[in-house]
Write an enzyme that holds these catalytic residues in place. Structure first.
Site, PDB file in Angstrom:
ATOM      1  N   SER A   1      37.103  26.359  39.055  1.00 33.23           N
ATOM      2  CA  SER A   1      35.848  27.042  39.327  1.00 33.23           C
ATOM      3  C   SER A   1      35.214  26.476  40.596  1.00 33.23           C
ATOM      4  CB  SER A   1      34.926  26.898  38.109  1.00 33.23           C
ATOM      5  OG  SER A   1      33.796  27.728  38.220  1.00 33.23           O
TER       6      SER A   1
ATOM      7  N   ASP B   1      37.133  37.462  35.730  1.00 28.85           N
ATOM      8  CA  ASP B   1      37.559  36.600  34.613  1.00 28.85           C
ATOM      9  C   ASP B   1      36.389  36.239  33.694  1.00 28.85           C
ATOM     10  OD1 ASP B   1      36.078  34.656  35.928  1.00 28.85           O
ATOM     11  OD2 ASP B   1      37.750  33.318  36.330  1.00 28.85           O
TER      12      ASP B   1
ATOM     13  N   ASP C   1      40.619  34.382  30.737  1.00 28.40           N
ATOM     14  CA  ASP C   1      39.238  34.315  31.203  1.00 28.40           C
ATOM     15  C   ASP C   1      38.989  32.966  31.878  1.00 28.40           C
ATOM     16  OD1 ASP C   1      38.181  32.318  29.407  1.00 28.40           O
ATOM     17  OD2 ASP C   1      37.753  33.832  27.888  1.00 28.40           O
ATOM     18  N   HIS C   2      37.767  32.793  32.339  1.00 23.62           N
ATOM     19  CA  HIS C   2      37.425  31.633  33.163  1.00 23.62           C
ATOM     20  C   HIS C   2      37.688  30.303  32.465  1.00 23.62           C
ATOM     21  CE1 HIS C   2      35.479  30.154  36.780  1.00 23.62           C
ATOM     22  NE2 HIS C   2      34.761  29.309  36.059  1.00 23.62           N
TER      23      HIS C   2
END
Length: 417
Positions: A143, A345, A383-384
């Site tokens: 991230s 995401d 996803d993230h």
């Protein structure tokens, strides 16, 4: 919102099994690696990340599964770094330098004067004090951590012209070695689910709300809650240190209501598309460094609209940001936001994660080049938070995060020195 499982479910079952396999000369037939280099891997967390001694042992990298320990046990020397969870990429990159090398954090005289916070921060013993041009490292950032490691690599190699000019005018104040440049100390940079061009959810000023939700939700997963949360925002340079008698909720409210959020020296600015574009004007890919990126997509295109919606497997915390990202457009300022930004995401737009706009890049097809972005195929259904093993999907066994990072580590340690 209604999912049409006739289109979605078969693709979901197929893609859940697509843990990427990488062809690398570092992996033998027995699965153990024959290293092309032995440089350690340093993991750098993203927004709201925490240290190994926080959150009652619930790890940012792996959750209840200790990813750092797993990689070390697998023969890949790995360290976990800790930097300000909501600080700007400049402040985080400076902290990361001293966290790895050791010493007292020096944010830079010019930088501190410009933004109005303290010049000096914490003193660290050094995660890998022998770090230099011969004992290099691999930086892996999830991230916002990806933006941070890119910033650090830029400063190491080229320094800061602003800090150098300030030092010439005020030599008595000194200058951090980081800002002098000339340090070719990073062998590779790997960004994972990183908003290299910003997140349109940050454009909506949703970062503060997301920060509060993420901290409390991850604390709950660790078994803590309310006043029992062991977590530090690490904003001492702004005078936001928690006092011994202060409750956690009071401390969090003080941080969330601080005027620091109106500054450009904060995560919410760096994470939006304007701040990321500004970062990309001076943070470039270095010719002697390998660059890799990994991207997830946990959204699907609606049948009646072009909008993108969160998959049912997406961590519920991310549904609201995903819905916003999946339909947001903007024509009033640059960068223009059209439907090419809608896949996501849960926090990061797919188009933003692959590589910084305007920088040399190529899809990974078995060969690797220095100085350009080698980006891997998009991981559909991830996803993230799947990428660090703290999603609900991973908790029920869908994601094999250890295997995923073992293959990444094999790739990095297979690179020639």
């Amino acid at each position: 919102m209604k999912l049409n499982f006739r289109y979605f479910f078969p693709a979901f079952l197929l893609c859940c099994s697509l843990i990427p396999t990488y062809s690398t000369r570092a992996e033998s037939q027995t699965g153990t690696e024959i290293s092309g280099n032995d440089y350690p891997i340093v993991l750098v967390h993203g927004l709201t990340g925490w240290g190994r001694d926080e959150m009652f042992g619930f790890k940012y990298w792996g959750g209840l599964n200790d990813l750092e320990q797993y990689l070390n046990n697998s023969g890949h020397r790995t360290y976990t770094a800790v930097v300000g969870p909501i600080s700007s990429n400049w402040d985080r990159a400076v902290e990361l330098y001293y966290y790895i090398k050791g010493g007292t954090v020096d944010y830079g005289a010019a930088h501190a004067k410009k933004y109005g916070h303290e010049r000096y921060g914490q003193t660290f013993p050094g995660l890998y004090s022998e770090w230099n041009g011969k004992s290099k490292i691999h930086l892996v950032g999830h991230s916002m951590g990806g933006q941070t490691i890119r910033t650090l690599t830029e400063l190491l190699e080229n320094g800061s012209e602003t800090e150098q000019e300030y030092y010439k005018a005020h030599p008595e104040e000194g200058i951090s070695p980081l800002f002098e440049g000339g340090k070719h100390w990073v062998h590779s940079v790997t960004t994972i689910a990183t908003p290299n061009n910003g997140s349109t959810y940050a454009d909506a000023e949703g970062v503060k709300t997301l920060v509060k939700s993420m901290v409390t939700n991850f604390a709950a997963l660790s078994g803590a809650g309310g006043e029992n949360i062991v977590y530090d925002f690490k904003m001492d340079q702004w005078g936001l240190k928690r006092s011994p008698e202060e409750t956690f909720l009071s401390y969090m409210d003080r941080v969330m209501n601080s005027p620091v959020w109106t500054s450009n020296d904060i995560s919410s600015y760096d994470l939006n598309t304007e701040g990321a574009a500004e970062l990309n004007t001076w943070v470039k890919a270095q010719p002697d460094v390998y660059y890799f990126s990994y991207t997830g997509d946990a959204s699907y295109k609606g049948l009646l609209t072009d909008h993108y919606y969160p998959l049912l497997t997406m961590t519920p915390l991310l549904w609201e940001p995903s819905l916003f990202i999946g339909s947001y457009t903007r024509n009033s300022q640059t960068p223009l936001i059209d439907k090419s930004w809608w896949q996501n995401d849960g926090i990061v737009n797919v188009v933003s994660s692959k590589f910084p706009f305007g920088q040399a890049n190529k899809p990974y097809e078995g060969t690797i080049q220095k100085g350009i972005w080698n980006y891997y195929p998009v991981q559909f259904t991830w996803d993230h938070f799947d990428f660090v093993g703290i999603s609900e999907a991973h908790a029920i066994g869908i994601r094999e995060i250890n295997d995923y990072y073992f293959k990444i580590a094999n790739q990095l340690h297979g690179l020639p020195k």
